[in-house]
Write an enzyme that holds these catalytic residues in place. Structure first.
Site: not given
Ligand code: XMP
Length: 529
Positions: A74, A101-102, A188, A190, A242-247, A385
């Site tokens: 943080g 960290c924090y 970190h 990660e 829309s053609g996007g992967v999410d929709s 994603k």
């Protein structure tokens, strides 16, 4: 599964999904820049994790039955009045805790140690020397390179804790109370720059929290399908594709749940990439047999855009026109109570646990307004994603849709600087297509966050054969990024650049020059408008 019908209950079900006891990890977000990344990395270790705000009441944390808790970094100082604190009762839950960290400094402070500004801030790579491997550092070499980013340090470990590592400027770089299952690291794990950071996380998850690595994004498919069925009942559902992967993935999950009661609406505003609308239609209608309406609205959008040069005005007009077209079409189809949205976890985190200031202003452009008369179905709310892509692959979505680079809702309109005309659209669409062909041929498409062509509103002099030309340049824009919040310009190989340049000039009428955008974000943005 009935009790999983509301979104909140569904989340509970995900969190408590095992009969053999809890298997999930909660990442408490203290506002650090890597908080989301921690949750992602934990999931990469095949353990389900969620990010929760630091002010989540302890009773709620307890109810989520975590098998492990990670305290994020943080920006504040634990000694500052009003800084986010840790409820000391968290240690009474008997759940293993890792502070980063924090998070480490909070543990130190709450448990009676001392945190102070020593005048020796550490930013960037540092060598970590491990003095006591214990379980957290098991299997690691005595020294490793790690990523630090802190101004204050733990100067006195709390009673009962041992110091397990140090770095050149800091005698206390990690602490542990193994009996209590409480660990803290100043660096970190990660961040990719920390060598073997993932191994440290795995030690915490598998050995300290005793969680088996069994979670995969695919595990949500059946649960999501059940939940969609419970939510939708016998009603009808619409989805804007829309053609996007999410929709696309959201639509396929809903189709799996409710079959023909789903209708997809593909609004072709004429600002998509070459053959994109046809490919989407082909995939959904012919391959998956999903009911789909293809609305060809090119002229409608082009005439609204006529004479418009201001980027924000373009966005606004396209957004409005999109909503109007979508509403007209869904009204024509008959009453649908539900609307599918491809909302993913970072959107949920940004609107739920962050200040509004960081939400992208264009977040919903090309999407739908908040006051639509639909109830939302959002089956991807808990996925990142890359996890959506894994689910898409599992559902059989073709590679070129699963791995499609992000494309803005207002489409090519915001890559044409100045007025959008049919002639300029034609130039950019061809240029974009050639550029992507070359990037794919070079095997770089998946490595790049986005790669595309931009058409500026200038022309310059050239010579072709014996003729003087006065034509447009094309800008090559290619970036690498993890989340679009920051991006670096991609170091494309010269051979590739040469190939793109030659093809653009030779094959796209109206183009006589090619330039390369070498700006990172910030200060530039990824798109030109
Ligand atoms: P910028 O240009 O702000 O873009 O660095 C960050 C990411 O957002 C996408 N983008 C948009 N997406 N509607 C969208 O749906 C928009 O108006 C819009 N503007 C930018 C951009 O492609 C990049 O991935």
């Amino acid at each position: 599964m009935k009790e999983c019908s509301s979104w909140w209950n569904w989340r509970r079900c995900l969190l408590e999904h095992s009969a053999d006891g809890p298997k999930n990890v909660l990442v408490i977000d203290f506002g650090g820049q890597y908080s989301q990344l921690i949750a992602r990395r934990v999931r990469e270790c095949r353990v389900y994790s969620e990010l929760i705000p630091h002010d989540t009441p302890l009773a709620e944390i307890h109810a989520m039955k975590p098998a492990g808790i990670i305290l994020s970094g943080g920006p504040r100082s634990v000694n500052e009045p009003g800084a986010p604190m840790l409820d000391p009762e968290i240690f009474a839950l008997g759940v293993p805790i890792l502070g980063i960290c924090y998070g480490l400094q909070l543990i130190a402070k709450v448990k009676g140690g001392r945190v102070a500004r020593t005048g020796r801030a550490e930013y960037g790579r540092r060598t970590l020397t491990i003095s006591d491997h214990g379980t957290l550092f098991a299997g690691l070499p005595p020294e490793l390179s790690c990523w630090m980013s802190h101004g204050e340090s733990v100067v006195e470990a709390p009673p009962g804790f041992i110091v397990t590592a140090d770095s050149p400027d800091m005698p206390i770089a990690a602490i542990a109370d193994p009996k209590a299952g409480v660990y803290g690291v100043q660096f970190h794990p990660e961040v990719r720059h920390t060598d073997l950071g993932l191994e440290i996380l795995k030690n915490f998850l598998y050995s300290i929290c005793d969680i088996p690595p069994t979670w995969t994004p695919v595990s949500i498919i059946e649960e999501a399908v059940e939940r969609i069925r419970a939510q939708v009942g016998d009603e009808r559902v619409v989805c804007g594709l829309s053609g996007g992967v999410d929709s696309a993935v959201a639509a396929l999950l809903v189709y799996k749940a409710v079959g023909d009661r789903l209708t997809c609406i593909l609004v072709d505003h004429g600002l998509m990439r070459m053959n994109e609308a046809e490919q989407v239609e082909d995939t959904f209608r012919r391959h998956f047999h999903v009911p789909l309406v293809h609305v060809r609205a090119q002229q409608r959008f082009l005439s609204r855009l006529s004479g418009i040069t201001d980027p924000e005005q373009k966005r606004k007009l396209i957004g409005e026109e999109f909503i109007r077209t979508f509403e007209e079409e869904s009204r024509r189809l008959g009453k649908s109570k539900f609307l599918v949205q491809g909302t993913i976890y970072p959107d949920v985190i940004e609107s739920g646990t962050r200040s509004a200031a960081v939400i992208k202003s264009h977040h919903n452009v090309g999407g739908l307004p908040e006051d639509v008369d639909f109830e939302l179905v959002e089956p991807l709310r808990m996925l990142f994603k890359d996890e959506v892509r894994v689910v898409g692959e599992e559902l059989g979505l073709p590679d070129d849709m699963v791995w499609r680079q992000p494309f803005p809702g207002p489409g090519l309109a915001i890559r044409i600087v100045g007025e959008v005309t049919e002639e300029r659209l034609e130039i950019l669409r061809k240029a974009d297509h050639l550029l992507l062909e070359e990037v794919k041929r070079a095997g770089l498409y998946r490595e790049l966050w986005q790669s595309f062509a931009v058409l500026p509103a200038i022309r310059s002099v050239g010579v072709m054969g014996d003729e003087r030309t006065y034509a447009y340049p094309i800008v090559i824009r290619a970036v690498t990024s993890e989340d679009a919040m920051t991006a670096d310009w991609a170091r494309l190989p010269y051979d590739l650049l040469e190939g793109i340049s030659q093809r653009l000039i030779n094959e796209v009428p109206g183009v006589n020059r090619v330039v390369l955008d070498i700006s990172s974000k910030p200060p530039a943005t990824i798109e030109w408008e």
